[in-house]
Design a protein around this motif. Structure first.
Motif, PDB file in Angstrom:
ATOM      1  N   GLU A 275       9.649  64.177  56.108  1.00  0.00           N
ATOM      2  CA  GLU A 275      10.861  64.633  55.429  1.00  0.00           C
ATOM      3  C   GLU A 275      11.009  64.024  54.043  1.00  0.00           C
ATOM      4  OE1 GLU A 275      14.392  64.590  57.844  1.00  0.00           O
ATOM      5  OE2 GLU A 275      13.322  65.383  59.581  1.00  0.00           O
ATOM      6  N   ALA A 276      11.868  64.643  53.265  1.00  0.00           N
ATOM      7  CA  ALA A 276      12.203  64.132  51.935  1.00  0.00           C
ATOM      8  C   ALA A 276      13.712  64.233  51.789  1.00  0.00           C
ATOM      9  CB  ALA A 276      11.513  64.954  50.857  1.00  0.00           C
ATOM     10  N   LYS A 277      14.271  63.340  50.960  1.00  0.00           N
ATOM     11  CA  LYS A 277      15.722  63.280  50.797  1.00  0.00           C
ATOM     12  C   LYS A 277      16.113  63.889  49.461  1.00  0.00           C
ATOM     13  CE  LYS A 277      17.728  59.336  49.739  1.00  0.00           C
ATOM     14  NZ  LYS A 277      18.387  58.010  49.759  1.00  0.00           N
ATOM     15  N   ILE A 278      17.169  64.665  49.466  1.00  0.00           N
ATOM     16  CA  ILE A 278      17.693  65.250  48.222  1.00  0.00           C
ATOM     17  C   ILE A 278      19.168  64.902  48.132  1.00  0.00           C
ATOM     18  CG2 ILE A 278      18.200  67.403  47.001  1.00  0.00           C
ATOM     19  CD1 ILE A 278      15.736  68.601  48.411  1.00  0.00           C
ATOM     20  N   SER A 279      19.620  64.402  46.953  1.00  0.00           N
ATOM     21  CA  SER A 279      21.039  64.080  46.770  1.00  0.00           C
ATOM     22  C   SER A 279      21.590  64.865  45.591  1.00  0.00           C
ATOM     23  CB  SER A 279      21.225  62.584  46.491  1.00  0.00           C
ATOM     24  OG  SER A 279      20.762  61.838  47.601  1.00  0.00           O
ATOM     25  N   VAL A 280      22.750  65.479  45.816  1.00  0.00           N
ATOM     26  CA  VAL A 280      23.476  66.145  44.729  1.00  0.00           C
ATOM     27  C   VAL A 280      24.599  65.192  44.337  1.00  0.00           C
ATOM     28  CG1 VAL A 280      24.645  68.263  44.013  1.00  0.00           C
ATOM     29  CG2 VAL A 280      22.942  68.333  45.848  1.00  0.00           C
ATOM     30  N   LEU A 281      24.552  64.695  43.097  1.00  0.00           N
ATOM     31  CA  LEU A 281      25.474  63.633  42.690  1.00  0.00           C
ATOM     32  C   LEU A 281      26.663  64.184  41.914  1.00  0.00           C
ATOM     33  CD1 LEU A 281      22.814  61.019  41.433  1.00  0.00           C
ATOM     34  CD2 LEU A 281      23.760  61.320  43.746  1.00  0.00           C
ATOM     35  N   GLY A 282      27.809  63.508  42.112  1.00  0.00           N
ATOM     36  CA  GLY A 282      28.995  63.848  41.326  1.00  0.00           C
ATOM     37  C   GLY A 282      29.519  65.252  41.571  1.00  0.00           C
ATOM     38  N   VAL A 283      29.571  65.634  42.830  1.00  0.00           N
ATOM     39  CA  VAL A 283      30.091  66.962  43.163  1.00  0.00           C
ATOM     40  C   VAL A 283      31.615  66.899  43.224  1.00  0.00           C
ATOM     41  CG1 VAL A 283      29.882  68.889  44.762  1.00  0.00           C
ATOM     42  CG2 VAL A 283      28.089  67.142  44.683  1.00  0.00           C
ATOM     43  N   PRO A 284      32.321  67.814  42.559  1.00  0.00           N
ATOM     44  CA  PRO A 284      33.785  67.847  42.688  1.00  0.00           C
ATOM     45  C   PRO A 284      34.152  68.012  44.162  1.00  0.00           C
ATOM     46  CG  PRO A 284      33.039  69.361  40.985  1.00  0.00           C
ATOM     47  CD  PRO A 284      31.816  68.878  41.708  1.00  0.00           C
ATOM     48  N   ASP A 285      34.979  67.147  44.689  1.00  0.00           N
ATOM     49  CA  ASP A 285      35.289  67.124  46.124  1.00  0.00           C
ATOM     50  C   ASP A 285      36.352  68.151  46.474  1.00  0.00           C
ATOM     51  OD1 ASP A 285      35.475  66.522  48.743  1.00  0.00           O
ATOM     52  OD2 ASP A 285      36.363  64.537  48.484  1.00  0.00           O
ATOM     53  N   LYS A 286      35.897  69.367  46.768  1.00  0.00           N
ATOM     54  CA  LYS A 286      36.852  70.397  47.173  1.00  0.00           C
ATOM     55  C   LYS A 286      36.243  71.221  48.305  1.00  0.00           C
ATOM     56  CE  LYS A 286      35.031  73.300  43.512  1.00  0.00           C
ATOM     57  NZ  LYS A 286      35.151  73.872  42.190  1.00  0.00           N
ATOM     58  N   PRO A 287      37.064  71.999  49.027  1.00  0.00           N
ATOM     59  CA  PRO A 287      36.526  72.748  50.169  1.00  0.00           C
ATOM     60  C   PRO A 287      35.362  73.654  49.740  1.00  0.00           C
ATOM     61  CG  PRO A 287      38.913  72.866  50.132  1.00  0.00           C
ATOM     62  CD  PRO A 287      38.498  72.193  48.846  1.00  0.00           C
ATOM     63  N   GLY A 288      34.351  73.743  50.618  1.00  0.00           N
ATOM     64  CA  GLY A 288      33.253  74.661  50.337  1.00  0.00           C
ATOM     65  C   GLY A 288      32.025  74.028  49.722  1.00  0.00           C
ATOM     66  N   ILE A 289      32.046  72.722  49.475  1.00  0.00           N
ATOM     67  CA  ILE A 289      30.872  72.068  48.888  1.00  0.00           C
ATOM     68  C   ILE A 289      29.639  72.263  49.752  1.00  0.00           C
ATOM     69  CG2 ILE A 289      29.812  69.877  48.262  1.00  0.00           C
ATOM     70  CD1 ILE A 289      32.568  68.741  47.946  1.00  0.00           C
ATOM     71  N   ALA A 290      29.786  71.872  51.028  1.00  0.00           N
ATOM     72  CA  ALA A 290      28.634  71.925  51.937  1.00  0.00           C
ATOM     73  C   ALA A 290      28.080  73.335  51.985  1.00  0.00           C
ATOM     74  CB  ALA A 290      29.046  71.470  53.340  1.00  0.00           C
ATOM     75  N   TYR A 291      28.982  74.313  52.071  1.00  0.00           N
ATOM     76  CA  TYR A 291      28.527  75.689  52.142  1.00  0.00           C
ATOM     77  C   TYR A 291      27.825  76.105  50.849  1.00  0.00           C
ATOM     78  CZ  TYR A 291      28.315  80.677  52.042  1.00  0.00           C
ATOM     79  OH  TYR A 291      27.852  81.958  51.912  1.00  0.00           O
TER      80      TYR A 291
END
Lengths: 422, 422
Positions: A275-291
């Motif tokens: 496996e490999a890890k991917i990070s998305v940094l500094g995402v505005p914290d609002k509903p729907g991010i994960a989706y």
């Protein structure tokens, strides 16, 4: 006297000499009074040879019409080895008959190259067994509603054997393979790894999905669904060892918790370096991010494993997940092109030098503090934990790849897996 | 626009490069607007490879259970090559689908390893053709009433192709092979041998049975029974030659006598070096001799070809017949052991250094003096005739093997076969 299903892998069927040994072993079980159904894989190398020819003719193709023909092609490998095994059994003086998937109505859906078994009509097989014949059934393949040949994907012979055992309510399904059972962890990493004489279905499922490639994961799911007692054992023991001894060798995968099971809280240490890890940094914290992030990834047919969303800070959060290493570059590109601009995140960073280490044990359900013991052991070894994921019977951590062996050995010892079961 | 059946032999399917050429040729016919059904053999060497494995496991076996498994095994060769051809056609941009014998219900009897086709259900194939697909159907195999896979015996793909063409009322069945047609005689014996542009079904049947191994004899019988226009042509012409030219190449086997056929009385000279002569001398001339001698031979499964009973002299006669050379020693032993003592004959003598030379021609039906011309030509060359056998369209003589080439060349010239057809 019972109905027994044997499954032999491609290595066990790899030459006429080996096929003869399989026939002698099956003949021994048959002569002991058991009703025998045998599911062989193609001779080792044969499926690759056939698919290699197809690739020469149509490199890179994968539409439905093409996949239908690939299945038509690949299915011949198991049909040939099944016929050869029946011939070898007859030469041993045992009555035997072989059937292709369509002949005993191994019905599947129409997902060519990765079909799923829906039903099996066992009437013909029962008739032969009653008549004293050993029945050889091709693994890996079936037939769809429209009469097309389908295959179940790599390792599908395991699933065929389990499905047949389920349909026929077999006493036990024995998977003969080139390992002699399921171990507490990979003996190449921890020489003190111990073979488990029994393992629960749920543990096996976790271990299989975590990269212990003893059995195809779908075969374990199938066994769990239909409660088929499944035994993994070695095809390299001499064919003429005592049958009672052979019947108890390897590892039995069980489904009843009140059975006389090993009482260890943790049954095994699994690990995965793919496996490999991917990070998305500094995402505005609002509903729907994960989706927004994972929807795009799923649309690209990339499977995601561990997922972590950090606590929000100043209205922004970091979102991390792991994918298979083969999908790493593609996924990072995809996120940079399509997701980063619309999401308003600050950056995408990744790491391919990670590994996942997991403790697995059905006893974890009723024991508290198992996960915290894991974290303590890793901390004592100075290993930093990057991500954590838990389920009822498993705790996984993502750590720096270079600590993998150290982590596996330390955990193996800490949970007493090197000690014989009580 | 017509329904056309192509059949390709194992040599034509011998590598991915050759399969690609077959696909390009079929694509050319398809693009010209024809509905195409293609019947390929297994890749050359594949059937021998598979049967070799079976032989290693069970040398010398040939009971019904064993033969059922041999068919299961051997049928995989054609299934694989059919799928590969469909894949190659798709790569050429042609819609294509392949079917095993059982999928389009090529029903046969249950004589494993030498089954006979009884019927074909063409509904599925017609549907695909209407939808614009090229349909590839495995040759050599079918399925019996009980759902067992059967094979038709060596060369059975020819028969499959003809049977499919008959069932579908194809416009023509083209047999692509490694010779470019039917010749007046073997060009290796007579360099002036000429390719026939047409040959009647009856002549073809005689030539095939006399050892001109262009087509399996059963496929010719089948073609005659169902009046399937059959063309033998070369698979080694470039795939992109003009379709009209290709469609007229090779040799057409016809069934209608009023067609524009070549008017030669004799169409070809066939020969056969595989026979041996056996004579039973001094047999008391009374009813039942032929039965007493040949009954015992038939019981031993030996096929008899030419049979001659001499005029009786002093109440005794000589009885001669030919068998295949492989059966010679066995037949002589049998006669000495079982027939000589009870029959009261004086001796058994034999000769393996013989050959059979035949003139074949549908015109012989309506022309007198053809046989006597043959005898005169041989006499002029000083060749002694040992046995004579005649049918409506054939006259065969058995002569000393050493005169074979001389006889063939002399007859070829005497009947003007080296001259272009009028």
């Amino acid at each position: 006297m019972a109905l027994i299903v044997h499954k032999y892998g491609g290595t066990s069927m790899g030459s006429t000499e080996r096929i003869r040994n399989v026939a002698k072993r099956v003949a021994k079980w048959s002569r002991a009074g058991h009703q025998m159904v045998v599911v062989p894989s193609a001779m080792s190398g044969e499926t690759n040879r056939l698919l290699g020819l197809a690739k020469e003719l149509a490199p890179g193709r994968s539409d439905d019409d093409h996949n239908r023909e690939l299945d038509m092609l690949a299915a011949t490998g198991e049909q040939a080895s099944s016929a050869l095994l029946a011939i070898a059994l007859q030469a041993e003086g045992v009555q035997a008959v072989s059937y292709a998937g369509w002949q005993v109505q191994v019905k599947t859906d129409s997902a060519f190259t990765k079909a799923r078994i829906e039903s099996i009509d066992d009437a013909r097989v029962r008739g032969d067994l009653e008549a004293g014949k050993v029945v050889v059934i091709t693994g890996f393949q079936g037939v769809d509603e429209a009469g097309n040949i389908t295959t179940l994907g790599r390792g599908g012979s395991d699933t065929s054997a389990v499905a047949i055992a389920a349909a026929m309510k077999a006493h036990e399904c024995l998977i003969y393979t080139d390992v002699d059972g399921v171990y507490t962890t990979d003996p190449r990493v921890e020489p003190d790894a111990r073979r488990l004489s029994t393992v629960s279905f749920e543990e096996m499922l976790e271990m299989a999905s975590l990269g212990s490639k003893v059995l195809q994961i779908r075969s374990v799911e199938f066994a769990g669904k239909y409660k088929v007692p499944l035994r993994v054992l070695s095809s390299f023991t001499p064919w003429d060892i005592d049958l009672q001894e052979e019947a108890k060798s390897g590892t039995l995968i069980t489904f009843e918790e009140d059975e006389n099971m090993e009482q260890a809280v943790v049954s095994g240490i699994a690990f995965n370096r793919d496996e490999a890890k991917i990070s998305v940094l500094g995402v505005p914290d609002k509903p729907g991010i994960a989706y927004n992030i994972l929807g795009a990834v799923a649309d690209a047919n990339v499977e995601v494993d561990v997922i972590i969303q950090n606590l929000s800070k100043d209205g922004r959060t970091d979102f991390s997940f792991t994918v298979h290493r083969n999908d790493y570059a593609k996924t990072v590109d995809l996120l940079k092109d399509k997701v980063l601009p619309t999401l308003g995140a600050s950056d995408i960073v990744g790491d391919t030098k990670i590994c996942k280490v997991s403790i697995v044990g059905i006893g974890m359900r009723s024991h508290v503090g198992v996960a915290s013991k894991m974290f303590r052991v890793l901390s004592e070894e100075g290993i930093n934990i990057q991500m954590i994921s838990t389920s009822e019977i498993k705790t996984s951590v993502v750590i720096d790849e270079k600590y993998m062996e150290l982590a596996v050995r330390a955990l193996h010892k800490a949970f007493d897996l090197d000690q014989p079961a009580s």
